[in-house]
Design a protein around this motif. Structure first.
Motif, PDB file in Angstrom:
ATOM      1  N   GLY A 102       0.741  -1.117   0.104  1.00  9.78           N
ATOM      2  CA  GLY A 102      -0.046   0.022  -0.005  1.00  9.78           C
ATOM      3  C   GLY A 102       0.831   1.011   0.001  1.00  9.78           C
ATOM      4  N   GLU A 103       2.109   1.217   0.646  1.00 11.70           N
ATOM      5  CA  GLU A 103       2.697   2.412   0.874  1.00 11.70           C
ATOM      6  C   GLU A 103       3.622   2.794  -0.769  1.00 11.70           C
ATOM      7  OE1 GLU A 103       5.339  -0.737   2.377  1.00 11.70           O
ATOM      8  OE2 GLU A 103       3.283  -0.218   2.729  1.00 11.70           O
ATOM      9  N   VAL A 104       3.715   1.697  -1.544  1.00 15.26           N
ATOM     10  CA  VAL A 104       4.207   2.148  -2.857  1.00 15.26           C
ATOM     11  C   VAL A 104       3.111   2.670  -3.650  1.00 15.26           C
ATOM     12  CG1 VAL A 104       4.827   0.769  -5.212  1.00 15.26           C
ATOM     13  CG2 VAL A 104       5.903   0.189  -2.731  1.00 15.26           C
ATOM     14  N   ARG A 105       1.749   2.145  -3.437  1.00 11.24           N
ATOM     15  CA  ARG A 105       0.660   2.808  -4.318  1.00 11.24           C
ATOM     16  C   ARG A 105       0.497   4.072  -3.753  1.00 11.24           C
ATOM     17  NH1 ARG A 105      -2.395  -1.192  -2.476  1.00 11.24           N
ATOM     18  NH2 ARG A 105      -1.805  -2.729  -3.737  1.00 11.24           N
ATOM     19  N   THR A 106       0.513   4.486  -2.468  1.00 12.82           N
ATOM     20  CA  THR A 106       0.440   5.747  -2.100  1.00 12.82           C
ATOM     21  C   THR A 106       1.395   6.697  -2.483  1.00 12.82           C
ATOM     22  OG1 THR A 106      -0.905   5.093   0.154  1.00 12.82           O
ATOM     23  CG2 THR A 106       0.449   7.006   0.071  1.00 12.82           C
ATOM     24  N   TYR A 107       2.542   6.248  -2.462  1.00 13.24           N
ATOM     25  CA  TYR A 107       4.059   7.086  -2.983  1.00 13.24           C
ATOM     26  C   TYR A 107       3.330   7.453  -4.529  1.00 13.24           C
ATOM     27  CZ  TYR A 107       8.433   8.661  -4.346  1.00 13.24           C
ATOM     28  OH  TYR A 107       9.557   9.311  -4.782  1.00 13.24           O
ATOM     29  N   VAL A 108       3.304   6.470  -5.046  1.00 15.75           N
ATOM     30  CA  VAL A 108       3.070   6.740  -6.806  1.00 15.75           C
ATOM     31  C   VAL A 108       1.771   7.789  -7.070  1.00 15.75           C
ATOM     32  CG1 VAL A 108       2.144   5.505  -8.780  1.00 15.75           C
ATOM     33  CG2 VAL A 108       4.017   4.371  -7.459  1.00 15.75           C
ATOM     34  N   THR A 109       0.735   7.690  -6.225  1.00 17.78           N
ATOM     35  CA  THR A 109      -0.406   8.589  -6.503  1.00 17.78           C
ATOM     36  C   THR A 109       0.005  10.074  -6.077  1.00 17.78           C
ATOM     37  OG1 THR A 109      -1.381   8.152  -4.344  1.00 17.78           O
ATOM     38  CG2 THR A 109      -2.085   6.840  -6.055  1.00 17.78           C
ATOM     39  N   GLU A 110       0.989  10.146  -5.104  1.00 18.07           N
ATOM     40  CA  GLU A 110       1.365  11.464  -4.677  1.00 18.07           C
ATOM     41  C   GLU A 110       2.341  12.165  -5.527  1.00 18.07           C
ATOM     42  OE1 GLU A 110       2.818  10.528  -0.727  1.00 18.07           O
ATOM     43  OE2 GLU A 110       0.622  10.624   0.223  1.00 18.07           O
ATOM     44  N   GLN A 111       3.076  11.673  -6.568  1.00 16.48           N
ATOM     45  CA  GLN A 111       4.010  12.185  -7.517  1.00 16.48           C
ATOM     46  C   GLN A 111       3.634  12.808  -8.391  1.00 16.48           C
ATOM     47  OE1 GLN A 111       7.104  11.925  -5.746  1.00 16.48           O
ATOM     48  NE2 GLN A 111       5.725  11.036  -4.304  1.00 16.48           N
ATOM     49  N   ASP A 112       3.977  14.022  -8.927  1.00 15.19           N
ATOM     50  CA  ASP A 112       3.751  14.659 -10.081  1.00 15.19           C
ATOM     51  C   ASP A 112       4.714  14.456 -11.125  1.00 15.19           C
ATOM     52  OD1 ASP A 112       2.350  16.550 -11.756  1.00 15.19           O
ATOM     53  OD2 ASP A 112       3.400  18.248 -10.795  1.00 15.19           O
TER      54      ASP A 112
ATOM     55  N   ASN B 283      11.357   1.449  -1.497  1.00 20.76           N
ATOM     56  CA  ASN B 283      11.055   0.185  -1.896  1.00 20.76           C
ATOM     57  C   ASN B 283      11.605  -0.086  -3.448  1.00 20.76           C
ATOM     58  OD1 ASN B 283      10.254  -2.330  -2.999  1.00 20.76           O
ATOM     59  ND2 ASN B 283       8.366  -2.173  -1.349  1.00 20.76           N
ATOM     60  N   ASP B 284      12.933  -0.508  -3.418  1.00 24.55           N
ATOM     61  CA  ASP B 284      13.573  -0.914  -4.630  1.00 24.55           C
ATOM     62  C   ASP B 284      13.052  -1.887  -5.561  1.00 24.55           C
ATOM     63  OD1 ASP B 284      14.720  -2.660  -3.448  1.00 24.55           O
ATOM     64  OD2 ASP B 284      16.805  -2.103  -3.591  1.00 24.55           O
TER      65      ASP B 284
END
Length: 94
Positions: free
Chosen positions: A29-39, A67-68
């Protein structure tokens, strides 16, 4: 003998089914959250973007610092999580 033949045929049929299944990747979930927050800008791509699509190396993917095992990009205005080594789409973020 007939029962043994039927059992063997059934075993082979079920084995084939098991081998045909695809692997399901569960993205944290934290990967998904990170991706949605990036511009990041969207990249135009000819073709369907679906899970399993291998993106060409010319498509820039962005690393995820925490997360690599995953990277991401935006293709045709869709955020996608990819395997950074193969550029294969593992999830389309909705």
């Amino acid at each position: 003998m007939k029962a043994l033949t039927i059992a063997a045929a059934a075993a082979l049929a079920f084995t084939g089914t098991a081998l045909a299944q695809t692997t399901v990747v569960t993205v944290p979930g934290e990967v998904r959250t990170y991706v949605t927050e990036q511009d990041v800008p969207s990249v135009a791509y000819d073709g369907d973007v679906v899970v399993g699509t291998e993106l060409p190396s010319s498509v820039e993917v962005h690393t995820i610092p925490s997360n690599d095992a995953y990277a991401y990009t935006v293709i045709n205005k869709k955020r996608v999580i990819v395997d950074p080594h193969t550029h294969r789409v593992v999830e389309i973020v909705k």
